[in-house]
Design a protein around this motif. Structure first.
Motif: not given
Length: 309
Positions: A206-226
């Protein structure tokens, strides 16, 4: 301009959602689902880089079927089913399957006018998965992370394929026949358009995409593999004997020259690449079981993977 595009996309998704409410379909049949789709559309429009999509496909047998040249993508409306991409390979036509990430609990999909299939969460989190077919036939799977409490890593599997990652971070899926499917570099952005730290991890098959936000991140967040079907990683694979031999620097220089002669459009400095070959060959010999080197000319020239021999 961006606001007009966003309003058009939301309008198309809402119209589709309203239409499905009049049909025998579980997808988006109530007002809360329509609201979820609007939030998904807004998040995707704000975060996604400009990319040409394919012409919208046609719905057939519960899936959106889209053809780009020799590549056919069938994106299911049922979130329990897999995406099936049929493409030509050296062995003939092959069907590859990608499972949607199960870290997000989503309902069945709605097809927007632009061909995006949106699977909104079953709750009010704003989480979602959206699948697009790009103009070159690639398959883009976007996860929308609705809140700080939502899942921030997403696993992807391909039936019959195993993911591999080079020492410089590039990822490919490879099947037992040696067919290679590159995966584009991961990206993630928040609703304000700011990049969010992200990367790939391989865990078993399995390939995992891991997203690591910080204090400045404003939700929602969009993440993408292609998945890049139309531009497979191509290059040259060494045998086990060749891999052993290029542990010697002189042999590595000779192999680099052979590689660049076969692929004249690829410009590689063999003095540097030769050292890279030697290092990777030594690691391959220490792998258990031993692996063989595969040099790629695309998507990034001169990347080396260690694959099963």
């Amino acid at each position: 301009m961006l606001r007009r595009k966003l309003l058009r996309l939301i309008g198309s998704l809402t119209a589709v959602a309203a239409l499905t409410a009049t049909m025998v379909s579980p997808a988006y049949a109530d007002d809360s689902s329509v609201s979820n789709v609007e939030r998904v559309a807004a998040a995707i429009e704000a975060a996604t880089p400009a990319t040409d999509l394919s012409s919208p496909g046609e719905i057939s047998a519960g899936q959106l079927v889209t053809s780009v040249g020799d590549i056919e993508s069938a994106v299911p409306l049922s979130s329990d089913s897999a995406i099936v991409v049929t493409r030509p390979t050296a062995e003939g036509e092959q069907a590859a399957r990608i499972e949607l990430p199960d870290e997000v609990s989503v309902g069945d999909g709605v097809v927007a006018n632009d061909g995006t299939v949106v699977y909104a969460a079953n709750d009010d989190s704003g989480d979602a998965v959206a699948v697009q077919t790009l103009a070159d036939g690639s398959t883009r799977i976007q996860t929308v992370i609705g809140t700080a409490d939502s899942a921030h890593e997403f696993g992807y599997q391909m039936d019959g394929y195993h993911p591999y990652q080079s020492d410089t971070g590039e990822v490919v899926f490879v099947d037992d026949s040696g067919n290679v499917v590159p995966v584009g570099a991961p990206w993630a952005r928040d609703v304000s358009g700011q990049p969010v730290q992200t990367g790939y991890e391989i865990r078993g098959d399995e390939l995992f995409q891991v997203v690591t936000p910080d204090a400045s991140t404003v939700y929602p967040v969009v993440a993408d593999p292609t998945w890049m079907w139309a531009g497979p990683a191509w290059g040259m694979k060494l045998t086990r004997a060749e891999t052993s031999r290029v542990r010697d620097y002189a042999a590595a220089l000779g192999m680099c020259a052979t590689f660049t002669n076969k692929l004249p459009k690829v410009a590689i400095a063999c003095a540097v690449f030769g050292s890279y070959i030697v290092a990777q060959a030594n690691i391959a010999q220490g792998d258990s079981p031993k692996t063989c080197l595969f040099f790629t000319a695309a998507p990034i020239p001169g990347v080396i993977w260690r694959l099963p021999c």
